[in-house]
Motif scaffolding. Structure first.
Motif, PDB file in Angstrom:
ATOM      1  N   ARG A   1       0.841  -1.212   0.000  1.00  0.00           N
ATOM      2  CA  ARG A   1       0.000   0.000   0.000  1.00  0.00           C
ATOM      3  C   ARG A   1       0.870   1.254   0.000  1.00  0.00           C
ATOM      4  O   ARG A   1       0.547   2.243  -0.640  1.00  0.00           O
ATOM      5  CB  ARG A   1      -0.938   0.003   1.219  1.00  0.00           C
ATOM      6  N   LYS A   2       1.985   1.169   0.718  1.00  0.00           N
ATOM      7  CA  LYS A   2       2.901   2.309   0.782  1.00  0.00           C
ATOM      8  C   LYS A   2       3.475   2.622  -0.600  1.00  0.00           C
ATOM      9  O   LYS A   2       3.740   3.772  -0.940  1.00  0.00           O
ATOM     10  CB  LYS A   2       4.029   1.990   1.758  1.00  0.00           C
ATOM     11  N   LYS A   3       3.683   1.572  -1.394  1.00  0.00           N
ATOM     12  CA  LYS A   3       4.208   1.762  -2.740  1.00  0.00           C
ATOM     13  C   LYS A   3       3.116   2.194  -3.721  1.00  0.00           C
ATOM     14  O   LYS A   3       3.370   2.301  -4.923  1.00  0.00           O
ATOM     15  CB  LYS A   3       4.854   0.472  -3.233  1.00  0.00           C
ATOM     16  N   GLY A   4       1.907   2.371  -3.227  1.00  0.00           N
ATOM     17  CA  GLY A   4       0.819   2.840  -4.089  1.00  0.00           C
ATOM     18  C   GLY A   4       0.028   1.722  -4.738  1.00  0.00           C
ATOM     19  O   GLY A   4      -0.826   1.968  -5.580  1.00  0.00           O
ATOM     20  N   LEU A   5       0.312   0.477  -4.370  1.00  0.00           N
ATOM     21  CA  LEU A   5      -0.431  -0.656  -4.951  1.00  0.00           C
ATOM     22  C   LEU A   5      -1.695  -0.889  -4.120  1.00  0.00           C
ATOM     23  O   LEU A   5      -1.812  -1.859  -3.386  1.00  0.00           O
ATOM     24  CB  LEU A   5       0.456  -1.907  -4.983  1.00  0.00           C
ATOM     25  N   LYS A   6      -2.625   0.038  -4.258  1.00  0.00           N
ATOM     26  CA  LYS A   6      -3.817   0.007  -3.410  1.00  0.00           C
ATOM     27  C   LYS A   6      -4.796  -1.089  -3.833  1.00  0.00           C
ATOM     28  O   LYS A   6      -5.535  -1.619  -3.028  1.00  0.00           O
ATOM     29  CB  LYS A   6      -4.528   1.366  -3.472  1.00  0.00           C
ATOM     30  N   ASP A   7      -4.808  -1.411  -5.137  1.00  0.00           N
ATOM     31  CA  ASP A   7      -5.814  -2.345  -5.643  1.00  0.00           C
ATOM     32  C   ASP A   7      -5.327  -3.782  -5.729  1.00  0.00           C
ATOM     33  O   ASP A   7      -6.074  -4.665  -6.082  1.00  0.00           O
ATOM     34  CB  ASP A   7      -6.264  -1.928  -7.043  1.00  0.00           C
ATOM     35  N   VAL A   8      -4.050  -3.994  -5.453  1.00  0.00           N
ATOM     36  CA  VAL A   8      -3.531  -5.361  -5.599  1.00  0.00           C
ATOM     37  C   VAL A   8      -4.117  -6.261  -4.516  1.00  0.00           C
ATOM     38  O   VAL A   8      -4.036  -5.969  -3.320  1.00  0.00           O
ATOM     39  CB  VAL A   8      -1.986  -5.364  -5.544  1.00  0.00           C
ATOM     40  N   LEU A   9      -4.730  -7.338  -4.977  1.00  0.00           N
ATOM     41  CA  LEU A   9      -5.367  -8.284  -4.066  1.00  0.00           C
ATOM     42  C   LEU A   9      -4.289  -9.114  -3.371  1.00  0.00           C
ATOM     43  O   LEU A   9      -3.368  -9.603  -4.009  1.00  0.00           O
ATOM     44  CB  LEU A   9      -6.280  -9.201  -4.889  1.00  0.00           C
ATOM     45  N   VAL A  10      -4.406  -9.263  -2.054  1.00  0.00           N
ATOM     46  CA  VAL A  10      -3.457 -10.110  -1.328  1.00  0.00           C
ATOM     47  C   VAL A  10      -4.209 -11.295  -0.729  1.00  0.00           C
ATOM     48  O   VAL A  10      -5.216 -11.129  -0.049  1.00  0.00           O
ATOM     49  CB  VAL A  10      -2.746  -9.320  -0.203  1.00  0.00           C
ATOM     50  N   PHE A  11      -3.734 -12.497  -1.034  1.00  0.00           N
ATOM     51  CA  PHE A  11      -4.305 -13.695  -0.429  1.00  0.00           C
ATOM     52  C   PHE A  11      -3.164 -14.571   0.080  1.00  0.00           C
ATOM     53  O   PHE A  11      -1.998 -14.318  -0.221  1.00  0.00           O
ATOM     54  CB  PHE A  11      -5.215 -14.434  -1.425  1.00  0.00           C
ATOM     55  N   GLY A  12      -3.540 -15.564   0.882  1.00  0.00           N
ATOM     56  CA  GLY A  12      -2.480 -16.355   1.487  1.00  0.00           C
ATOM     57  C   GLY A  12      -2.838 -17.824   1.545  1.00  0.00           C
ATOM     58  O   GLY A  12      -3.965 -18.237   1.255  1.00  0.00           O
ATOM     59  N   GLY A  13      -1.828 -18.607   1.920  1.00  0.00           N
ATOM     60  CA  GLY A  13      -2.044 -20.035   2.084  1.00  0.00           C
ATOM     61  C   GLY A  13      -0.998 -20.599   3.002  1.00  0.00           C
ATOM     62  O   GLY A  13       0.052 -19.992   3.202  1.00  0.00           O
ATOM     63  N   GLY A  14      -1.313 -21.743   3.580  1.00  0.00           N
ATOM     64  CA  GLY A  14      -0.345 -22.381   4.459  1.00  0.00           C
ATOM     65  C   GLY A  14      -1.013 -22.880   5.717  1.00  0.00           C
ATOM     66  O   GLY A  14      -2.222 -23.135   5.741  1.00  0.00           O
ATOM     67  N   ILE A  15      -0.194 -23.009   6.754  1.00  0.00           N
ATOM     68  CA  ILE A  15      -0.723 -23.496   8.025  1.00  0.00           C
ATOM     69  C   ILE A  15      -1.085 -22.271   8.860  1.00  0.00           C
ATOM     70  O   ILE A  15      -0.244 -21.693   9.538  1.00  0.00           O
ATOM     71  CB  ILE A  15       0.348 -24.340   8.774  1.00  0.00           C
TER      72      ILE A  15
END
Lengths: 134, 315
Positions: free
Chosen positions: A81-95
């Motif tokens: 977000r600091k770099k201006g990537l406000k719309d980039v979706l973040v998802f995750g996986g793992g334990i």
């Protein structure tokens, strides 16, 4: 150009080297028509955010099995977000324990997939999130 | 989810060295967005300002790792480096696994390095249709050296010679004898040859084989060429030979500028860029006109493909 290929960065922050899961996701997304960039293991939040910026990705998928997700996932979202990537979706996986999910969501991780998630579910999730928005 | 961006503002920001703006501009150019021609027109003004170094060779020769080493070399010299790494798109799904960046992540946070992975998106020959547009964005960003890593297609990767100023052909000690080196194709376009993985056995023979194959032409009484491609042994693993490779790349760049060959190459690059544009435009326009009805007409032999094609191109 609504049919342009969607670009996804798959990244492995933190110190665990178990990237079979990440590689399975990379392969499944490639086969579903995504352009996938994989960072490799042991990446710092700064490296992941810089890669996401330069590659112009639509989403960042984070894979982590070491238990450091509560530190690293929010840190990566913050840097993006600091770099201006406000719309980039973040998802995750793992334990990731269930009780951590609400906190991660609050920190900007849209969704976390646990072990045993069918690959088709992840593909459908990304298409739903990214194609509709575009 | 393209954010609305004013092209003039975007161009200004790229010229100021803003990575976020460069990334946005690259996406617009590579996705052939409606606004990309306005941008391309402006970015073309920077064309020819950087040394474009094409890195080609068979899969697994170590192109990405060597590219990483070259970035390190140029960063020591305080040069700004751009990297365009092309990997193949699947002809089945259209998707791609872009794996080159993985080998060069150590430079990820260096503000003097900009790396972009590109998918070939249906183009054969080791490149992608929009490669020139992408190059011009990096030139406008102020990169003095642009490393272009092609799809590792091996013997027939000649497109890079019409895109890059200096072509580095990377091979390894285990890639065959001098008979392989005598074959036509990619071997003909190398300006600098690299035997990578010099830490493996057989390096000296590989270098000798390559030099031998490159020298064969002269024995037939040809005039000496203005530039004799050197052969450099490197180990991308431990960095050996990378400084020497850097010197040869500089020497070739100097040769291009001093001899007028550079101007010729740039002209050929522009001709290729024009060719790519026309091909995309004409082919796409004609193919967009293909309807199910016209395909049915082929099935029932009411028309043949050549006549139909002619009609589609005329319209």
């Amino acid at each position: 150009m609504t049919d342009k290929p969607l670009r996804i960065l798959v990244a492995k922050p933190g110190l665990d080297g178990h990237d079979r899961g990440a590689k399975v996701i990379v392969r499944a997304l490639r086969d579903a028509g995504f352009e996938v960039i994989y960072t490799g293991i042991r990446q710092t939040p700064g490296m992941i955010a810089a890669a996401a910026l330069q590659e112009g990705v639509d989403a960042v998928g984070l894979s982590l099995l070491s238990g450091a997700h509560m530190t690293l996932f929010p840190e990566i979202v913050k840097l993006l977000r600091k770099k201006g990537l406000k719309d980039v979706l973040v998802f995750g996986g793992g334990i990731i324990p269930d009780e951590d999910m609400p906190k991660l969501r609050k920190a900007g991780v849209d969704r976390v997939f646990g072990p045993g998630t069918p690959l088709s579910e992840i593909v459908a999730y990304l298409n739903g999130k990214l194609r509709v928005a575009a | 989810m393209p954010r609305k961006a004013d092209p003039t503002d975007l161009i200004k920001r790229v010229r100021r060295g803003d990575h976020a703006a460069a990334s946005r501009a690259l996406s617009l150019v590579v996705d052939e967005d409606a606004s990309s021609e306005t941008l391309a027109k402006e970015f073309f003004k920077s064309a020819g300002s950087a040394q474009k170094i094409g890195v080609c060779g068979p899969p697994g020769a170590g192109k990405s790792t060597l590219t990483g080493r070259l970035i390190g070399h140029y960063r020591k010299l305080k040069l700004k480096v751009g990297v365009l790494a092309v990997d193949p798109s699947s002809s089945i799904s259209g998707g791609a696994f872009l794996g080159d960046r993985l080998r060069i992540m150590e430079h990820a946070t260096d503000p003097g390095v900009f790396i972009r992975s590109l998918a070939s998106r249906g183009m054969i020959g080791g490149l992608t249709h929009t490669i020139f547009g992408a190059i011009h964005v990096l030139e406008a960003l102020g990169c003095g050296k642009i490393l272009i890593e092609t799809v590792g297609t091996g013997q027939d990767e000649v497109d890079i010679a019409s895109v890059a100023d200096t072509v580095v052909y990377v091979t390894t000690p285990a890639m065959g004898d001098e008979i392989q080196a005598m074959k036509a194709g990619a071997m003909e376009i190398g300006d600098v040859f690299v035997v990578n993985k010099a830490d493996l056995a057989g390096k000296d023979k590989a270098v000798a084989d390559l030099k031998g194959a490159l020298g064969l032409g002269r024995s037939a009484g040809q005039a000496p060429r203005a530039w004799e491609p050197p052969v450099v042994a490197t180990s991308a693993l431990n960095g050996d030979g990378v400084a020497e490779l850097g010197r040869e790349l500089d020497a070739h760049w100097k040769h291009l500028r001093d001899s007028g060959e550079g101007r010729e190459r740039l002209k050929r690059q522009h001709a290729t860029e024009l060719q790519f544009w026309i091909q995309r435009r004409v082919i796409k326009t004609a193919l967009d006109r293909v309807t199910d009805k016209s395909l049915e007409a082929l099935l029932s032999h009411k028309i043949d493909p050549a006549s139909l094609g002619r009609r589609l191109l005329r319209n």
